[in-house]
Design a protein around this motif. Structure first.
Motif, PDB file in Angstrom:
ATOM      1  N   VAL A 144       6.374  -6.810  -4.497  1.00  0.00           N
ATOM      2  CA  VAL A 144       5.869  -6.748  -3.170  1.00  0.00           C
ATOM      3  C   VAL A 144       6.618  -6.536  -2.017  1.00  0.00           C
ATOM      4  CG1 VAL A 144       4.110  -8.531  -3.975  1.00  0.00           C
ATOM      5  CG2 VAL A 144       6.162  -9.205  -2.723  1.00  0.00           C
ATOM      6  N   ILE A 145       6.114  -6.180  -0.863  1.00  0.00           N
ATOM      7  CA  ILE A 145       6.868  -6.007   0.481  1.00  0.00           C
ATOM      8  C   ILE A 145       6.217  -7.064   1.347  1.00  0.00           C
ATOM      9  CG2 ILE A 145       7.473  -3.580  -0.020  1.00  0.00           C
ATOM     10  CD1 ILE A 145       5.294  -2.775   2.186  1.00  0.00           C
ATOM     11  N   TYR A 150      -7.172  -3.384   7.504  1.00  0.00           N
ATOM     12  CA  TYR A 150      -5.732  -3.665   7.443  1.00  0.00           C
ATOM     13  C   TYR A 150      -5.046  -4.040   6.031  1.00  0.00           C
ATOM     14  CZ  TYR A 150      -1.098  -5.039   8.721  1.00  0.00           C
ATOM     15  OH  TYR A 150       0.310  -5.103   8.979  1.00  0.00           O
ATOM     16  N   PRO A 151      -5.895  -4.662   5.224  1.00  0.00           N
ATOM     17  CA  PRO A 151      -5.284  -4.712   3.742  1.00  0.00           C
ATOM     18  C   PRO A 151      -5.187  -3.371   2.800  1.00  0.00           C
ATOM     19  CG  PRO A 151      -7.047  -6.724   4.350  1.00  0.00           C
ATOM     20  CD  PRO A 151      -6.823  -5.586   5.549  1.00  0.00           C
ATOM     21  N   SER A 152      -6.198  -2.672   3.385  1.00  0.00           N
ATOM     22  CA  SER A 152      -5.915  -1.358   2.830  1.00  0.00           C
ATOM     23  C   SER A 152      -4.685  -0.432   3.250  1.00  0.00           C
ATOM     24  CB  SER A 152      -7.364  -0.592   3.067  1.00  0.00           C
ATOM     25  OG  SER A 152      -7.327   0.191   2.255  1.00  0.00           O
ATOM     26  N   MET A 153      -4.476  -0.536   4.545  1.00  0.00           N
ATOM     27  CA  MET A 153      -3.321  -0.073   4.993  1.00  0.00           C
ATOM     28  C   MET A 153      -2.076  -0.937   4.375  1.00  0.00           C
ATOM     29  SD  MET A 153      -4.403   0.235   8.877  1.00  0.00           S
ATOM     30  CE  MET A 153      -2.886   0.915   9.611  1.00  0.00           C
ATOM     31  N   GLY A 154      -2.203  -2.036   4.226  1.00  0.00           N
ATOM     32  CA  GLY A 154      -0.852  -2.761   3.705  1.00  0.00           C
ATOM     33  C   GLY A 154      -0.730  -2.250   2.142  1.00  0.00           C
ATOM     34  N   LYS A 155      -1.669  -2.153   1.412  1.00  0.00           N
ATOM     35  CA  LYS A 155      -1.500  -1.627   0.238  1.00  0.00           C
ATOM     36  C   LYS A 155      -1.043  -0.181   0.145  1.00  0.00           C
ATOM     37  CE  LYS A 155      -3.454  -3.316  -3.664  1.00  0.00           C
ATOM     38  NZ  LYS A 155      -2.822  -4.135  -4.688  1.00  0.00           N
ATOM     39  N   ASP A 174       4.012  -2.563  -5.355  1.00  0.00           N
ATOM     40  CA  ASP A 174       2.886  -2.761  -5.688  1.00  0.00           C
ATOM     41  C   ASP A 174       1.793  -3.372  -4.804  1.00  0.00           C
ATOM     42  OD1 ASP A 174       3.256  -1.962  -8.529  1.00  0.00           O
ATOM     43  OD2 ASP A 174       4.476  -3.639  -8.177  1.00  0.00           O
ATOM     44  N   ASP A 175       2.312  -4.273  -4.116  1.00  0.00           N
ATOM     45  CA  ASP A 175       1.293  -5.232  -3.040  1.00  0.00           C
ATOM     46  C   ASP A 175       2.085  -5.503  -1.966  1.00  0.00           C
ATOM     47  OD1 ASP A 175      -0.891  -5.978  -1.849  1.00  0.00           O
ATOM     48  OD2 ASP A 175      -1.214  -7.533  -3.463  1.00  0.00           O
ATOM     49  N   THR A 220       1.185 -15.720   4.930  1.00  0.00           N
ATOM     50  CA  THR A 220      -0.266 -15.775   4.719  1.00  0.00           C
ATOM     51  C   THR A 220      -0.514 -15.593   3.383  1.00  0.00           C
ATOM     52  OG1 THR A 220      -0.881 -13.857   5.764  1.00  0.00           O
ATOM     53  CG2 THR A 220      -0.587 -15.637   7.314  1.00  0.00           C
ATOM     54  N   GLU A 221      -0.825 -14.375   2.842  1.00  0.00           N
ATOM     55  CA  GLU A 221      -1.250 -14.145   1.529  1.00  0.00           C
ATOM     56  C   GLU A 221      -1.107 -12.859   1.270  1.00  0.00           C
ATOM     57  OE1 GLU A 221      -5.715 -14.777   1.447  1.00  0.00           O
ATOM     58  OE2 GLU A 221      -5.853 -14.163   3.602  1.00  0.00           O
ATOM     59  N   GLY A 222      -1.248 -12.314   0.085  1.00  0.00           N
ATOM     60  CA  GLY A 222      -1.391 -11.049  -0.344  1.00  0.00           C
ATOM     61  C   GLY A 222      -2.559 -10.210   0.272  1.00  0.00           C
ATOM     62  N   THR A 223      -2.501  -8.839   0.146  1.00  0.00           N
ATOM     63  CA  THR A 223      -3.501  -7.880   0.727  1.00  0.00           C
ATOM     64  C   THR A 223      -4.856  -8.351   0.245  1.00  0.00           C
ATOM     65  OG1 THR A 223      -3.281  -6.277  -0.859  1.00  0.00           O
ATOM     66  CG2 THR A 223      -2.169  -6.122   1.345  1.00  0.00           C
TER      67      THR A 223
END
Ligand code: PDD
Length: 286
Positions: free
Chosen positions: A136-137, A156-161, A170-171, A181-184
């Motif tokens: 992860v990053i 935004y989660p999609s951009m994070g991926k 990977d995530d 906070t949490e993963g995408t």
């Protein structure tokens, strides 16, 4: 053979399924969703997902188009019609199609839109990533403030991926005021010594159904659990890290921002929790 999907009361091949261009899910991301996994042809944690769905709908003053009993029937029918042994059921409910584009909510009598489809994932529980772990990053959390409602605002989660992919990871784990906070699309955990640490429930994170089950099993197995925010520095100095979600169950995280976490290989706590989760949730699958 085309996939059979469910749209507003009808089962039909996916290429025949249509939604209005005025649907508020399409125009305003005014919709909620759930992803439920299927193992051995049975739904995992269905009640948890159905309960969270009702909460998401109620937080947004959205109508519930079907009873939870009917929802279970639709899920089962789709699993059967698409011959799913291992996979996922995606469900989305939106505020429906108003007569025109308007920021104000339409008349409350506007029928909601409900769509369900399956995703076939043979060997879902035997994912090779569970053996190697994922990388992860850390990225800034730029989502809205009601992440406890499972809305379809996933840009935004999609951009994070995509940021993760660009960095060879990977995530992404999202960070606010220095704390994760949490993963995408998953909840985030670290392990320090014999303690499992994961952020406490609030509006800041999705109240994961897998999270609830995994923490219950961890406590039953006498593991120590602390529900509190943790920093990126703590994560990098942790002995282990992992994520949970309906699609990945318990997935070890072995690297963060290019630095190994612990030994840089999947740790024993994540492995044990994955085993217990899969075993126990298969028993209660319906
Ligand atoms: N995502 N946090 C976020 C932001 C999520 O999107 C998810 C699930 C979770 C884990 O919740 P659960 O254990 O109930 O699946 C946490 C689903 C799998 C998705 O969007 O595909």
């Amino acid at each position: 053979m085309s996939r059979i999907v469910y749209v507003n009361g009808t089962y039909l091949p996916d290429e025949q399924a249509t939604i209005s261009i005025f649907d508020r899910g399409f125009l305003f991301a005014d919709g909620v969703y759930e992803v439920t996994s299927v193992l051995d042809g049975k739904l995992i944690d269905f009640d948890g997902h159905a309960t969270r769905l009702q909460r998401s709908l109620s937080e947004l003053d959205m109508n519930t188009p079907v009873t939870m009993e009917t929802l279970l029937e639709i899920n089962r029918e789709l699993v059967a019609r698409n011959d799913i042994t291992d996979g996922l059921v995606y469900l989305q409910i939106t505020r429906g199609a108003a007569a025109d584009r308007d920021f104000a909510f339409p008349d409350p009598d506007t029928p909601p839109t409900i769509v369900l489809f399956t995703q076939n994932k043979p060997g879902l529980a035997d994912s090779p990533a569970a053996k190697t772990g994922i990388k992860v990053i850390s990225i800034e959390d730029q989502r809205w403030g009601r992440r406890d409602i499972k809305t379809v605002q996933l840009l935004y989660p999609s951009m994070g991926k995509m940021m993760a992919k660009a960095a060879g990871a990977d995530d992404a784990w999202m960070v606010e005021d220095g704390a994760v906070t949490e993963g995408t699309s998953n909840n985030a955990y670290i392990v320090k010594g014999n303690t499992i640490i994961t952020r406490q429930l609030s509006h800041d994170i999705l109240h994961g159904i897998t999270r609830a089950a995994v923490l219950r099993f961890a406590r039953e197995a006498q593991m120590k659990v602390e529900e509190r925010a943790f920093t990126v520095e703590e994560a990098k100095a942790a002995d282990e890290a992992f994520v949970t979600s309906a699609s990945s169950f318990v997935m070890p995280v072995v690297e963060m921002d290019d630095a190994p976490i612990g030994t840089g290989t999947p740790g024993p706590v994540a492995a044990r929790l994955r085993e217990i989760y899969l075993e126990e949730s298969r028993k209660t699958a319906i």
